[in-house]
Design a protein around this motif. Structure first.
Motif, mmCIF file in Angstrom:
data_model
loop_
_atom_site.group_PDB
_atom_site.id
_atom_site.type_symbol
_atom_site.label_atom_id
_atom_site.label_comp_id
_atom_site.label_asym_id
_atom_site.label_seq_id
_atom_site.Cartn_x
_atom_site.Cartn_y
_atom_site.Cartn_z
ATOM 1 N N LEU A 102 14.655 9.845 9.118
ATOM 2 C CA LEU A 102 14.607 8.400 9.365
ATOM 3 C C LEU A 102 13.267 8.006 9.973
ATOM 4 O O LEU A 102 12.797 8.612 10.925
ATOM 5 C CB LEU A 102 15.718 7.960 10.310
ATOM 6 N N ARG A 103 12.678 6.957 9.409
ATOM 7 C CA ARG A 103 11.388 6.457 9.897
ATOM 8 C C ARG A 103 11.486 4.942 10.026
ATOM 9 O O ARG A 103 11.952 4.267 9.119
ATOM 10 C CB ARG A 103 10.290 6.846 8.918
ATOM 11 N N MET A 104 11.026 4.407 11.144
ATOM 12 C CA MET A 104 11.121 2.989 11.466
ATOM 13 C C MET A 104 9.745 2.353 11.418
ATOM 14 O O MET A 104 8.751 2.984 11.786
ATOM 15 C CB MET A 104 11.722 2.842 12.867
ATOM 16 N N HIS A 105 9.695 1.086 10.990
ATOM 17 C CA HIS A 105 8.450 0.330 10.914
ATOM 18 C C HIS A 105 8.699 -1.044 11.527
ATOM 19 O O HIS A 105 9.674 -1.714 11.168
ATOM 20 C CB HIS A 105 7.998 0.182 9.463
ATOM 21 N N LEU A 106 7.838 -1.470 12.435
ATOM 22 C CA LEU A 106 7.987 -2.755 13.105
ATOM 23 C C LEU A 106 6.626 -3.423 13.174
ATOM 24 O O LEU A 106 5.636 -2.778 13.556
ATOM 25 C CB LEU A 106 8.544 -2.543 14.517
ATOM 26 N N GLY A 107 6.569 -4.706 12.794
ATOM 27 C CA GLY A 107 5.288 -5.382 12.795
ATOM 28 C C GLY A 107 5.386 -6.867 13.034
ATOM 29 O O GLY A 107 6.481 -7.441 13.067
ATOM 30 N N VAL A 108 4.226 -7.473 13.192
ATOM 31 C CA VAL A 108 4.085 -8.916 13.321
ATOM 32 C C VAL A 108 3.003 -9.353 12.344
ATOM 33 O O VAL A 108 2.176 -8.548 11.914
ATOM 34 C CB VAL A 108 3.709 -9.337 14.761
ATOM 35 N N GLY A 109 3.020 -10.646 11.999
ATOM 36 C CA GLY A 109 2.008 -11.118 11.079
ATOM 37 C C GLY A 109 2.074 -12.600 10.841
ATOM 38 O O GLY A 109 2.825 -13.318 11.504
ATOM 39 N N SER A 110 1.292 -13.050 9.856
ATOM 40 C CA SER A 110 1.238 -14.459 9.489
ATOM 41 C C SER A 110 1.381 -14.584 7.979
ATOM 42 O O SER A 110 1.279 -13.606 7.246
ATOM 43 C CB SER A 110 -0.101 -15.056 9.931
ATOM 44 N N GLY A 111 1.593 -15.806 7.516
ATOM 45 C CA GLY A 111 1.705 -16.047 6.077
ATOM 46 C C GLY A 111 2.893 -15.315 5.495
ATOM 47 O O GLY A 111 4.016 -15.480 5.950
ATOM 48 N N ARG A 112 2.656 -14.468 4.509
ATOM 49 C CA ARG A 112 3.753 -13.749 3.865
ATOM 50 C C ARG A 112 4.310 -12.615 4.722
ATOM 51 O O ARG A 112 5.290 -11.989 4.371
ATOM 52 C CB ARG A 112 3.359 -13.253 2.479
ATOM 53 N N PHE A 113 3.673 -12.332 5.849
ATOM 54 C CA PHE A 113 4.128 -11.278 6.763
ATOM 55 C C PHE A 113 4.615 -11.889 8.073
ATOM 56 O O PHE A 113 3.830 -12.323 8.893
ATOM 57 C CB PHE A 113 2.994 -10.304 7.085
ATOM 58 N N GLY A 114 5.902 -11.897 8.252
ATOM 59 C CA GLY A 114 6.403 -12.262 9.574
ATOM 60 C C GLY A 114 6.863 -13.690 9.723
ATOM 61 O O GLY A 114 7.071 -14.365 8.758
ATOM 62 N N PRO A 115 7.040 -14.097 10.974
ATOM 63 C CA PRO A 115 6.321 -13.621 12.151
ATOM 64 C C PRO A 115 6.692 -12.199 12.587
ATOM 65 O O PRO A 115 5.916 -11.545 13.262
ATOM 66 C CB PRO A 115 6.669 -14.631 13.243
ATOM 67 N N VAL A 116 7.878 -11.704 12.201
ATOM 68 C CA VAL A 116 8.281 -10.337 12.540
ATOM 69 C C VAL A 116 8.692 -9.626 11.255
ATOM 70 O O VAL A 116 9.354 -10.201 10.395
ATOM 71 C CB VAL A 116 9.457 -10.334 13.544
ATOM 72 N N MET A 117 8.270 -8.363 11.133
ATOM 73 C CA MET A 117 8.655 -7.523 9.989
ATOM 74 C C MET A 117 9.326 -6.270 10.534
ATOM 75 O O MET A 117 8.951 -5.776 11.589
ATOM 76 C CB MET A 117 7.428 -7.077 9.193
ATOM 77 N N VAL A 118 10.276 -5.768 9.772
ATOM 78 C CA VAL A 118 10.943 -4.526 10.171
ATOM 79 C C VAL A 118 11.346 -3.767 8.904
ATOM 80 O O VAL A 118 11.631 -4.368 7.867
ATOM 81 C CB VAL A 118 12.170 -4.812 11.076
ATOM 82 N N GLY A 119 11.336 -2.460 8.990
ATOM 83 C CA GLY A 119 11.753 -1.640 7.858
ATOM 84 C C GLY A 119 12.231 -0.289 8.318
ATOM 85 O O GLY A 119 11.857 0.192 9.389
ATOM 86 N N ILE A 120 13.077 0.306 7.500
ATOM 87 C CA ILE A 120 13.538 1.665 7.778
ATOM 88 C C ILE A 120 13.565 2.437 6.464
ATOM 89 O O ILE A 120 13.891 1.896 5.410
ATOM 90 C CB ILE A 120 14.909 1.687 8.492
#
Length: 186
Positions: A102-120
């Motif tokens: 299992l690998r987790m991904h967490l991010g922030v961004g603007s436009g097409r990304f976010g404001p919060v992104m998450v993935g597993i």
């Protein structure tokens, strides 16, 4: 794996970038689909941790992409990357969890990304397996779930020993999404 592409060509899950980037000298040709149109793309690992690329749209537009892995993932901490895709920016952290595969991904961004992104990502088979005579092979298999700040997607990825990666899934509101990518070194 670092060679896997999002629907727009950036190294990542289905639609969310990860802290991984192409290795120096590695090229990737990809074609993504977001439920409405195809996105052919090319990416290149210019320097250690630095990935550049372009993605084309059906209307003839070209979106430049830049990603820098500021810290590679290690036993002591998560991988960290920042990137630009057209006029959108993001910052993402990626970390292998204590549960094997299992690998987790967490991010922030603007436009097409976010404001919060998450993935597993759940690795069901960690390596591509090929027979000695190369007559048959079985790909590495991952299940993917991600949210880019707009909608969630769920799918799977097949990584073949040849460098071919196939990702397919369903995005809420858009239907089928995915990408096919081929990575190579010269």
């Amino acid at each position: 794996p670092a060679g896997a592409a999002t629907i727009t060509g950036t190294t990542g899950l289905l639609q969310v970038p990860t802290a991984d980037s192409l290795a120096q000298g590695e090229w990737r040709l990809a074609a993504g689909f977001d439920g409405r149109e195809f996105f052919p793309s090319v990416s290149y690992g210019v320097l250690p941790g630095l990935e550049i690329g372009v993605t084309t749209q059906a209307d003839g537009g070209i979106t430049p992409r830049l990603k820098y892995t500021a810290a590679a993932e290690s036993a002591g901490g998560p991988g960290l990357a920042v990137g630009l895709e057209g006029n959108s920016w993001y910052a993402v952290a990626s970390r292998l969890l204590n549960t094997p595969g299992l690998r987790m991904h967490l991010g922030v961004g603007s436009g097409r990304f976010g404001p919060v992104m998450v993935g597993i990502e759940a690795r069901l088979r960690s390596v591509a397996v090929a027979t000695a005579d190369a007559g048959a092979s079985a790909p590495a298999v991952s299940l993917l779930v991600d949210y880019d700040g707009q909608a969630a997607a769920v799918g799977a990825r097949l990584d073949f020993a040849s460098g071919l990666t196939l990702s397919a899934g369903v995005r809420a509101g858009d239907g089928v999404i995915g990408s096919a990518a081929y990575g190579m070194r010269f």
